[in-house]
Design a protein around this motif. Structure first.
Motif: not given
Length: 388
Positions: A15, A18, A21, A23, A55, A367, A371
């Motif tokens: 984390w 953001k 998002h 990564s 998140y 990622p 989502q």
């Protein structure tokens, strides 16, 4: 061994601060630093609802980046000299909270304290900045933070035992559940489905599962629960009381303070009011859903939680609960009193919790997995880790 690991590096989901998002980054492979440590090669990890709180910017340490994830299965690569019960090659569950053998918080423990159990993947200020959505992890107090499991069965059958299954099991117990009871579970995410599954395994006579996501409700129906869509046909309480005017003996809140009402608008007290309405005289309500987001940052919450309107106090129908004589108990999962029994249930074939998962992704695709999980396109996600 890949060139990456040969050079002392690995992939890890992090984390970076953001919202919306995550990564996948390259970080050093951890090393044993204390004699009680063990290095575990992570074969599978999972994304949890708590990871979605990160998140969304609702919980987690301020200093970024840090590794995320607290649910994982793997194989021991190395043990420190003070580890007594594990050796290289053992297949293990990594319990979501590493602890020193006590299994109980210290009296002075607060949510942001480093005393007592340490939860992986919430950042250093809140437990540990080393998450389990990675290829290797250093596990402190290995003898009391790992559970040995057989080499049989796919990772997906064991992975829920690291958090989701014991959390659902513990919440059901906190409601006062006894075999033969009727149960209503609010929320059909990972915790809710595991709670409903626990009720069925433990002999509930009837289990309702309340949600509005069709794929989740379909999973609930597949394990023998009765799905209730609270956005169609009236509130859940109205639908359940129409089917069963006497209500249910036990209700379990598996969502918490980010719950929404029938219009899908945030209403922090919604589930507690619904549960109180349908729980019968001398029944009980168990609470697994998180009511702690507003305690972050010294009670101020985060900027994201304040924007959502999450407050430290909520209204509650105390008169109705008092009149009915309801037992109400919440709290975090009880690892000590649930995981050993769950391991035996999986070993002997009585439980197969792997149905919970709907998709598998590589660490590189984490990622995307986040989502899809956030959009409820997946009910529960596995991230595949390091193979031999």
């Amino acid at each position: 061994m890949t060139n990456l690991s040969a050079q002392g590096y690995m992939k890890a989901v992090q984390w970076g601060g953001k919202i919306g998002h995550m990564s996948t980054n390259i970080v050093p492979i951890p090393k044993i630093t204390k004699p009680e440590d063990a290095i575990v090669r992570i074969t599978s990890s999972a994304i949890c609802g708590t990871d979605l709180h990160i998140y969304h910017g609702l919980v987690g340490a301020k200093d970024v980046p840090w590794g995320v994830g607290h649910e994982a299965v793997g194989v021991i690569e190395e043990v420190g000299p003070a580890v007594d019960f594990f050796q290289r090659g053992d297949r293990v569950l990594i319990l979501c909270m590493a602890e020193d053998g006590n299994f109980l918080p210290k009296p002075s423990m607060s949510f942001v304290s480093l005393e007592g159990p340490v939860t992986f993947g919430l950042g250093l200020e809140m437990g540990s900045d080393k998450g389990l959505q990675t290829e290797y992890a250093c596990i402190p107090w290995a003898d009391s933070s790992l559970v040995k499991i057989p080499s049989s069965l796919d990772d997906k059958e064991w992975l829920p035992l690291t958090d989701a299954f014991p959390t659902g099991w513990s919440a059901l117990s906190r409601s006062g559940f006894e075999a033969g009871d009727t149960v209503a579970v609010f929320g059909a995410g990972g915790i809710g489905l595991m709670c409903a599954y626990s009720a069925i395994l433990r002999g509930a006579s009837l289990v309702y599962v309340v949600d509005h996501v069709s794929s989740r409700l379909a999973k609930a129906a597949a394990i023998g629960a009765m799905p209730i869509n609270f956005t169609r046909g009236g509130k859940a309480s109205e639908q359940i009381l129409a089917l069963r005017p006497q209500g249910v003996k036990r209700s379990v809140d598996c969502v918490g303070e980010t719950c929404v009402n029938e219009d899908l608008q945030l209403q922090q007290d919604y589930i507690l009011r619904e549960a109180t309405a349908i729980t019968t005289l001398n029944g009980g309500i168990g609470i697994a859903g998180a009511y702690m987001l507003s305690l972050v940052n010294g009670g101020k919450g985060t900027e994201a939680s304040r924007k959502l309107g999450i407050k430290p106090e909520i209204s509650f129908p105390i008169e109705q609960a008092w009149f009915k004589g309801l037992r109400i108990q919440g709290g975090m999962l009880d690892l000590k009193n649930s995981v050993p029994a769950l391991v035996e249930l999986v070993k002997n074939g009585a439980a197969r919790p792997g149905f919970l998962f709907s998709g598998e992704y590589s660490l590189e695709d984490a990622p995307l997995a986040y989502q899809r999980f956030e959009q409820r396109e997946e009910s529960k996600v596995i991230l595949k880790g390091k193979r031999k």
